[in-house]
Design a protein around this motif. Structure first.
Motif, PDB file in Angstrom:
ATOM      1  N   LEU A 277      15.286  -2.159 -11.069  1.00  0.00           N
ATOM      2  CA  LEU A 277      16.309  -1.279 -10.539  1.00  0.00           C
ATOM      3  C   LEU A 277      17.287  -0.793 -11.613  1.00  0.00           C
ATOM      4  CD1 LEU A 277      16.312  -0.296  -7.742  1.00  0.00           C
ATOM      5  CD2 LEU A 277      17.898  -2.066  -7.075  1.00  0.00           C
ATOM      6  N   SER A 278      17.742  -1.715 -12.482  1.00  0.00           N
ATOM      7  CA  SER A 278      18.671  -1.299 -13.530  1.00  0.00           C
ATOM      8  C   SER A 278      18.003  -0.309 -14.456  1.00  0.00           C
ATOM      9  CB  SER A 278      19.093  -2.485 -14.384  1.00  0.00           C
ATOM     10  OG  SER A 278      19.983  -3.266 -13.702  1.00  0.00           O
ATOM     11  N   LYS A 279      16.733  -0.550 -14.706  1.00  0.00           N
ATOM     12  CA  LYS A 279      16.026   0.281 -15.660  1.00  0.00           C
ATOM     13  C   LYS A 279      15.944   1.711 -15.158  1.00  0.00           C
ATOM     14  CE  LYS A 279      12.481  -0.706 -18.914  1.00  0.00           C
ATOM     15  NZ  LYS A 279      11.890  -1.880 -19.483  1.00  0.00           N
TER      16      LYS A 279
ATOM     17  N   TYR B  35      15.158   6.613  -3.230  1.00  0.00           N
ATOM     18  CA  TYR B  35      16.103   7.652  -3.611  1.00  0.00           C
ATOM     19  C   TYR B  35      16.121   7.854  -5.124  1.00  0.00           C
ATOM     20  CZ  TYR B  35      20.515   9.922  -4.424  1.00  0.00           C
ATOM     21  OH  TYR B  35      21.475  10.775  -4.868  1.00  0.00           O
ATOM     22  N   LEU B  36      16.213   6.738  -5.869  1.00  0.00           N
ATOM     23  CA  LEU B  36      16.279   6.858  -7.333  1.00  0.00           C
ATOM     24  C   LEU B  36      14.994   7.479  -7.879  1.00  0.00           C
ATOM     25  CD1 LEU B  36      18.013   3.535  -8.383  1.00  0.00           C
ATOM     26  CD2 LEU B  36      18.952   5.837  -8.412  1.00  0.00           C
ATOM     27  N   VAL B  37      13.845   7.016  -7.344  1.00  0.00           N
ATOM     28  CA  VAL B  37      12.562   7.523  -7.841  1.00  0.00           C
ATOM     29  C   VAL B  37      12.439   9.010  -7.555  1.00  0.00           C
ATOM     30  CG1 VAL B  37      10.078   7.396  -7.504  1.00  0.00           C
ATOM     31  CG2 VAL B  37      11.410   5.289  -7.663  1.00  0.00           C
TER      32      VAL B  37
ATOM     33  N   PRO C 113      25.304  -2.665 -11.483  1.00  0.00           N
ATOM     34  CA  PRO C 113      24.515  -2.124 -12.607  1.00  0.00           C
ATOM     35  C   PRO C 113      24.203  -0.642 -12.444  1.00  0.00           C
ATOM     36  CG  PRO C 113      23.477  -4.084 -11.688  1.00  0.00           C
ATOM     37  CD  PRO C 113      24.595  -3.738 -10.790  1.00  0.00           C
ATOM     38  N   LEU C 114      23.934  -0.229 -11.204  1.00  0.00           N
ATOM     39  CA  LEU C 114      23.606   1.180 -10.989  1.00  0.00           C
ATOM     40  C   LEU C 114      24.812   2.069 -11.271  1.00  0.00           C
ATOM     41  CD1 LEU C 114      21.399   0.985  -7.779  1.00  0.00           C
ATOM     42  CD2 LEU C 114      20.698   1.233 -10.151  1.00  0.00           C
TER      43      LEU C 114
ATOM     44  N   THR D 166       7.888  -0.949 -11.254  1.00  0.00           N
ATOM     45  CA  THR D 166       7.336  -1.337  -9.956  1.00  0.00           C
ATOM     46  C   THR D 166       7.362  -2.845  -9.792  1.00  0.00           C
ATOM     47  OG1 THR D 166       5.844   0.505 -10.261  1.00  0.00           O
ATOM     48  CG2 THR D 166       5.414  -0.920  -8.391  1.00  0.00           C
ATOM     49  N   PHE D 167       6.952  -3.536 -10.862  1.00  0.00           N
ATOM     50  CA  PHE D 167       7.001  -5.004 -10.839  1.00  0.00           C
ATOM     51  C   PHE D 167       8.425  -5.465 -10.554  1.00  0.00           C
ATOM     52  CE2 PHE D 167       8.288  -8.638 -13.472  1.00  0.00           C
ATOM     53  CZ  PHE D 167       7.540  -9.642 -12.898  1.00  0.00           C
ATOM     54  N   GLY D 168       9.378  -4.858 -11.250  1.00  0.00           N
ATOM     55  CA  GLY D 168      10.772  -5.251 -11.078  1.00  0.00           C
ATOM     56  C   GLY D 168      11.247  -5.063  -9.653  1.00  0.00           C
ATOM     57  N   MET D 169      10.828  -3.956  -9.045  1.00  0.00           N
ATOM     58  CA  MET D 169      11.303  -3.703  -7.679  1.00  0.00           C
ATOM     59  C   MET D 169      10.722  -4.712  -6.698  1.00  0.00           C
ATOM     60  SD  MET D 169      11.426   0.346  -7.598  1.00  0.00           S
ATOM     61  CE  MET D 169      12.676   1.187  -8.543  1.00  0.00           C
ATOM     62  N   ALA D 170       9.455  -5.076  -6.927  1.00  0.00           N
ATOM     63  CA  ALA D 170       8.868  -6.123  -6.084  1.00  0.00           C
ATOM     64  C   ALA D 170       9.667  -7.413  -6.251  1.00  0.00           C
ATOM     65  CB  ALA D 170       7.410  -6.344  -6.456  1.00  0.00           C
ATOM     66  N   MET D 171      10.059  -7.704  -7.493  1.00  0.00           N
ATOM     67  CA  MET D 171      10.846  -8.918  -7.759  1.00  0.00           C
ATOM     68  C   MET D 171      12.194  -8.851  -7.045  1.00  0.00           C
ATOM     69  SD  MET D 171       9.495 -11.265  -9.555  1.00  0.00           S
ATOM     70  CE  MET D 171       7.877 -11.010  -8.940  1.00  0.00           C
ATOM     71  N   VAL D 172      12.804  -7.673  -7.022  1.00  0.00           N
ATOM     72  CA  VAL D 172      14.098  -7.526  -6.346  1.00  0.00           C
ATOM     73  C   VAL D 172      13.949  -7.914  -4.875  1.00  0.00           C
ATOM     74  CG1 VAL D 172      15.772  -5.844  -5.497  1.00  0.00           C
ATOM     75  CG2 VAL D 172      15.097  -5.812  -7.875  1.00  0.00           C
ATOM     76  N   ILE D 173      12.868  -7.402  -4.259  1.00  0.00           N
ATOM     77  CA  ILE D 173      12.687  -7.679  -2.830  1.00  0.00           C
ATOM     78  C   ILE D 173      12.421  -9.166  -2.585  1.00  0.00           C
ATOM     79  CG2 ILE D 173      11.142  -7.278  -0.869  1.00  0.00           C
ATOM     80  CD1 ILE D 173      10.918  -4.384  -1.903  1.00  0.00           C
ATOM     81  N   ILE D 174      11.500  -9.735  -3.382  1.00  0.00           N
ATOM     82  CA  ILE D 174      11.196 -11.159  -3.190  1.00  0.00           C
ATOM     83  C   ILE D 174      12.424 -12.006  -3.491  1.00  0.00           C
ATOM     84  CG2 ILE D 174       9.744 -13.062  -3.987  1.00  0.00           C
ATOM     85  CD1 ILE D 174       7.603 -10.943  -4.600  1.00  0.00           C
TER      86      ILE D 174
END
Lengths: 711, 375
Positions: free
Chosen positions: A446-448, A43-45, A645-646, A63-71
């Motif tokens: 995500l925050s970014k 949605y944000l993207v 944060p969002l 993208t890296f950050g979002m992968a980190m969020v999921i993991i």
């Protein structure tokens, strides 16, 4: 004895078998988290690219950050379910059996107080408060800055008392409803009363947000599990299957009260809100200093946040200000003593706003000052090591002291053996790793993107400069400027620029022209994207954005997921997790949309909070105890590490653009409406059930029979 | 250890009626029934925007009361409960009894024994010769079985949650990769429909494939079952459920609504290998003990067990903190020859000591089925 019999023969399994077990397990857990976060990410993207039409900066890091969020979420949830929640439940079961009332209450108080310090949720509020100006809302400024410690203590005390009352409720089987009937009207009346004092008015937003924010992703599952354990021992069967809830609700209400009381306590020591120039003037110095540690800090604050007039008023006259700047120019060590790390902010203030002499005294020439300003910002390189260290430190700080405390209680006070030690230890470690990775993911991902979208969101209904697209046009001369008549009859200036083979028009603003360097600084603008300035559709899009963002972020909240799982388990699947999450997510979405409206139209928070809470009093009266507990608790849970944060990014983006004094209150709104949505769906479900029972004409006759039998 | 044959009565009612049942039981001198939370399911109308006229499952929470009474008290107690909770009306709940062997502490004091006050002569007729079918599947798979049971129109299924204990606990930490959460679907059907229903449920749940689940039957002496399978609008003077209940009462049996005429023999030709001559050993113990006891039982030969959570008010005489109301139930299906050794091992492990105050219910389990490997 039973304890040491059996289980001796452990089955060894081969490496291949182990892989065969582990891979599907990992896959199922990761997919679960993907299902919960894909909506908000996509949605944000899409919103940024398709609706706002702005490309995403730093796409690879995000993208890296979002992968980190999921993991991170995968690890963290597993840690919650294996380690933290079973530990909480064990203590809950053993506590009423092994410890007296005093020990239970002391434990609750320490736990409640401790979690507030462990979870850095208040930090999020400080960020939101960074835009608050000392002269606009002195009390709010005081509590967010020099007296921030008192704020944390007040919230901690609130949560501590709440957990104590929560446990007393379980032990003596009290209903949650009386607490709500007392607390909510009390807080409403207090907030309305506060609305008549300009200082307290601004504080109400913070107070209600504190209530929403304190209950974080570690606190909630732990307190929930504790409650479930305790009610298994002391609860009566007539509270329904889903007892053990309600502490989270109290933990969101009591801090509101303590923060408001803290505000009343400090009210006398702060000045009333006033004009910036008056606030900074020497006549007002004594009053103003009440908000700052020292004169130097006030000075520093003035240069960072003040306007030219404000700073002049600080020095009483233009001349003395120039003298000060000249002194600073000459004395580098004094300058760094006063301004420290904010030295650059001082320099750029002078370069931007200072008089010619000031610029010359500090930079040597006006041109040098210009260049200082135009120097491209150094690309902020992410220091990977520091990033990891900082986030894992936060994660460890949030989880480890708390679990150590609980383990100590378990071993020293309850004197029990820990069953499934390996599982619980593994769970706690995994929870720390998960939270660390999640924090990293939030920060870099995500925050970014939340910041980017939030910052650009106002372009939907107003014009917004795109500072990152700023370019400097060299060899500019005002001769090329043309004039044109605008739609409403005014005269606008612009010039043509040839860009490759194309000619484009660029609006001309005299302020951006620098005749000494013959350059024109062009800052492209976007918006209003939908109709004119503050058009209905523009604002509608922003409200809709708030709704969908709240909806998507809620589905990704780990604490709500944990709550949903527990509710589903305790109601043996009657109350499905997905159903609860949908109801809560819709409520949060509506609440956030209202919160955005509050900022855009600057509506006093209480006018938006009172109606839903008053409605809630009626709906609570009608609802069953079970739904009341689950509904109110899910509201306290919703505002967690994904949503906050969002929401803050969006709130900050809109409020700075609009020039609102403070952007607090959105989170409070996001807590009020989910209760309503959960209770209303509950009432609907109960109505269907009641119909079936009353079809058999049973209730009355059956109760009569029971009465007849009892003696 | 004392052994008695007694009647175990199970009463499943919607939560709205739960208080009535508790009060009635207390009034009869049965103050300490075991209570478990469960879910009951009906078929409901789906009023979708686009797909009108579909069917959906409607879940409701129920409380399941279980207690034992001497055989001679079985009828009056059940009768009194039916009357108080109006269970003869469809859509309120079910009640049934089994004759089981109860093993408990020899020193249990007399005042702890339920002193049941004699009831009035029987007012309500019940159906006799019933069979219970329990299906244990992975958590989340229960609705498949539930739907199949509802579509057969047998009775309202009840679902409870449990946790599997067995092989998994011997694996070390890697056990966390194997989900232990189970869903237990319980239905009660007439004796003559049991075989057909069993086959249908095995097929619905694909229980002939590895790791899908376990199904077993147990004899039920008598009962009055909730026949309200459907929630929605009524367009006639009586619902089909009410008519069925009335006819059952008139005929005194359910033979007239036999469902699987001849089909059972046909399906048997598939040569499904049923496990026969089994015994269900159910252990009741305080919270936290079930896993240990399961290990004891497994060392004595049991192959697996299911642990569920129950509540039982502690006896009033117990000092605070001695016995907790949080109890656990451990259900094991064993070859009948193993029932004695397992019960013996559990006794040695301290099941009947004062701290544990456990009980064992033993009931026959004529037929069971699960994937047993190979062809």
């Amino acid at each position: 004895m039973a304890q040491n019999t059996g289980g001796g023969k452990r089955i060894r399994i081969s490496f291949q078998q182990a892989i065969g077990l582990i891979l599907p397990y990992i896959k199922s857990r990761v997919m679960e988290q993907v299902r919960s976060v894909w909506l908000i990410i996509l949605y944000l993207v899409l919103f940024q690219i398709l609706v706002l039409g702005i490309p995403i900066l730093d796409a690879s890091i995000i993208t890296f950050g979002m992968a980190m969020v999921i993991i991170g979420l995968t690890f963290f949830m597993e840690g919650l379910l294996l380690g933290l929640m079973p530990l909480g439940e064990l203590i809950g079961i053993k506590l009423p059996q092994r410890a007296g009332l005093a020990v239970i209450l002391a434990f609750s108080l320490i736990l409640g107080f401790g979690v507030t310090f462990a979870e850095p949720a208040i930090g999020a509020l400080k960020i939101l408060g960074s835009a608050v100006k000392a002269w606009d809302a002195p009390l709010l400024f005081l509590l967010l800055n020099s007296h921030a410690n008192y704020l944390v203590f007040a919230v901690g005390a609130g949560v501590g008392v709440a957990v104590v009352f929560g446990m007393l409720r379980f032990l003596y089987n009290w209903s949650l409803k009386p607490f709500l009937y007392i607390m909510v009207p009390l807080l409403t009346v207090l907030s309305i009363w506060a609305a008549f004092d300009p200082n307290l008015l601004y504080l109400t937003g913070l107070a209600w947000d504190c209530g929403a924010v304190t209950t974080g992703p570690v606190t909630v599952p732990l307190v929930l599990a504790l409650g479930i354990g305790i009610t298994r021992i002391v609860g009566s069967s007539d509270t329904g299957g889903a007892s053990g809830f309600g502490v989270v609700t109290l933990a969101s209400l009591f801090p509101i009260l303590t923060v408001l009381l803290l505000g009343v306590f400090f009210l006398k020591s702060v000045p009333q809100p006033m004009e910036e120039t008056r606030f900074l003037s020497p006549d007002n110095r004594d009053t103003a200093l009440a908000l700052f540690e020292s004169d130097d800090e006030l000075l520093r604050y003035a240069f960072v946040h003040g306007s030219r007039e404000g700073i002049t008023s600080y020095f009483d006259s233009d001349a003395s200000r120039r003298a000060f700047v000249a002194e600073m120019a000459g004395n580098g060590s004094e300058r760094s003593r006063i301004f420290g790390p904010e030295e650059t902010r001082f320099m750029s203030w002078v370069a931007r706003n200072g008089a010619v002499e000031e610029k010359i005294s500090l930079f040597g020439s006006v041109k040098a000052a210009r260049e200082y300003l135009n120097a491209p910002d150094k690309p902020a390189l992410i220091d990977a090591a520091a990033l990891f260290l900082r986030n894992f430190q936060t994660a460890a700080q949030a989880i480890i002291p708390l679990t150590l405390f609980m383990l100590l209680v378990f071993f020293l006070i309850l004197r029990e053996k820990l069953p499934r030690t390996d599982e619980i230890a593994f769970g706690i470690i995994v929870a720390v790793i998960g939270m660390g990775l999640f924090n990293i993911g939030m920060e870099t991902g995500l925050s970014k993107i939340g910041d980017q979208v939030g910052g650009k969101l106002p372009s939907s209904f107003t014009t917004l400069p795109l500072n990152e697209k700023r370019e400097t046009i060299r060899n500019f001369t005002p001769d090329v400027v043309e004039k044109a008549v605008s739609g409403d009859g005014g005269i606008e200036t612009f010039f043509y620029r040839k860009n490759g083979r194309q000619v484009e028009t660029i609006p001309y603003n005299e302020k951006n022209y620098d005749d000494m360097t013959a350059t024109y600084t062009y800052i492209p603008q976007v918006g209003p994207l939908f109709g004119g300035e503050r058009s209905f559709w523009g604002i509608f899009v922003v409200l809709l954005f708030g709704f969908l963002m709240g909806y998507g972020a809620t589905l990704a909240e780990p604490a709500l997921n944990a709550l949903g799982l527990k509710v589903e388990e305790l109601t043996v699947g009657t109350f499905k997790k997905s159903f609860l999450m949908q109801a809560v997510a819709v409520g949060v979405g509506v609440g956030i949309a209202f919160g955005v409206a509050k900022i855009i139209w600057d509506i006093p928070l209480i006018w938006l909070l009172a109606p839903p809470y008053l409605t809630l009093m009626v709906v609570t009266k009608l609802s069953s105890e079970e739904y009341v507990n689950i509904g109110w608790d899910s509201a306290g849970v919703t505002t967690g590490p994904v949503t906050v944060p969002l929401v803050l990014a969006m709130g900050l983006g809109i409020s700075t653009r609009i020039g609102a004094v403070e952007g607090f209150g959105i989170l409070a709104m996001a807590s009020a409406y989910p209760v309503l949505s959960v209770l209303l769906t509950g009432l609907y479900a109960a109505r269907k059930r009641k119909k079936v029972i009353s079809d058999t004409e049973g209730s009355d006759a059956a109760t009569q029979e029971a009465v007849e039998v009892t003696p | 250890m004392k052994r008695t044959i007694c009647a175990k009565i199970t009463c499943e009612v919607y939560q709205e009626i739960s208080k009535t049942v508790a009060a009635t039981l207390a009034g009869m001198g049965i103050p300490r029934p075991y209570v478990q939370s469960g879910r009951s399911i009906m078929i409901g109308e789906k009023r979708g925007l686009f797909f009108r006229g579909g069917q959906t499952l409607v879940d409701d929470m129920i409380d399941i009361y279980r207690f034992t009474v001497p055989l001679e008290q079985e009828l009056p107690v059940m009768d009194r409960l039916i009357h108080a909770a109006m269970l003869d009306q469809e859509g309120r709940g079910s009640i049934y009894s089994e004759h089981i062997e109860l093993l408990h502490d020899e020193g249990r004091s007399a005042e702890e024994e339920p002193a049941v006050t004699p009831g009035d002569p029987a007012r309500h007729s019940m159906i006799q010769h019933l069979t219970g079918i329990s299906t244990i599947v992975q958590r989340g798979q229960g609705d498949v079985i539930v739907r199949a049971a509802l579509e057969m129109g047998i009775c309202v299924p009840s679902v409870t949650y449990g946790i599997g204990a067995g092989l998994r606990d011997k694996l070390g930490l890697i056990r966390i990769t194997i989900p232990a959460e189970k869903e237990i679907v319980n239905i009660i059907t007439t004796h003559h429909d049991a075989q057909g229903a069993l086959v249908r449920l095995i097929e619905a749940g694909k229980l002939d494939q590895p790791g899908k689940g376990f199904i077993f039957t147990y004899p039920v002496a008598r009962g009055l079952l909730n026949t309200r399978l459907y929630v929605g609008r009524h367009l006639s003077a009586a619902s089909i459920g009410q008519i069925v209940a009335a006819l059952d009462e008139l005929k005194g049996s359910t033979g007239w609504r036999r469902k699987f005429t001849g089909t059972s023999d046909h399906t048997r030709s598939k040569k499904r290998k049923y496990l026969r001559d089994l015994t269900d050993v159910t252990v009741l113990c305080p919270e936290g003990r079930a896993t240990d006891l399961a290990k004891v039982a497994m060392d004595a030969g049991a192959s697996g067990a299911t642990v569920s959570r129950l509540r039982q008010a502690p006896p009033p005489a117990t000092p605070q903190g001695k016995l907790s109301p949080a109890r656990e139930k451990l259900t094991m299906i064993l070859p009948s020859s193993l029932a004695e050794p397992v019960a013996g091992a559990l006794t040695n492990a301290g099941l009947f000591d004062e701290k544990t105050n456990g009980e064992i219910f033993i009931r026959p389990c004529p037929e069971a089925y699960t994937y047993t490997g190979g062809k």
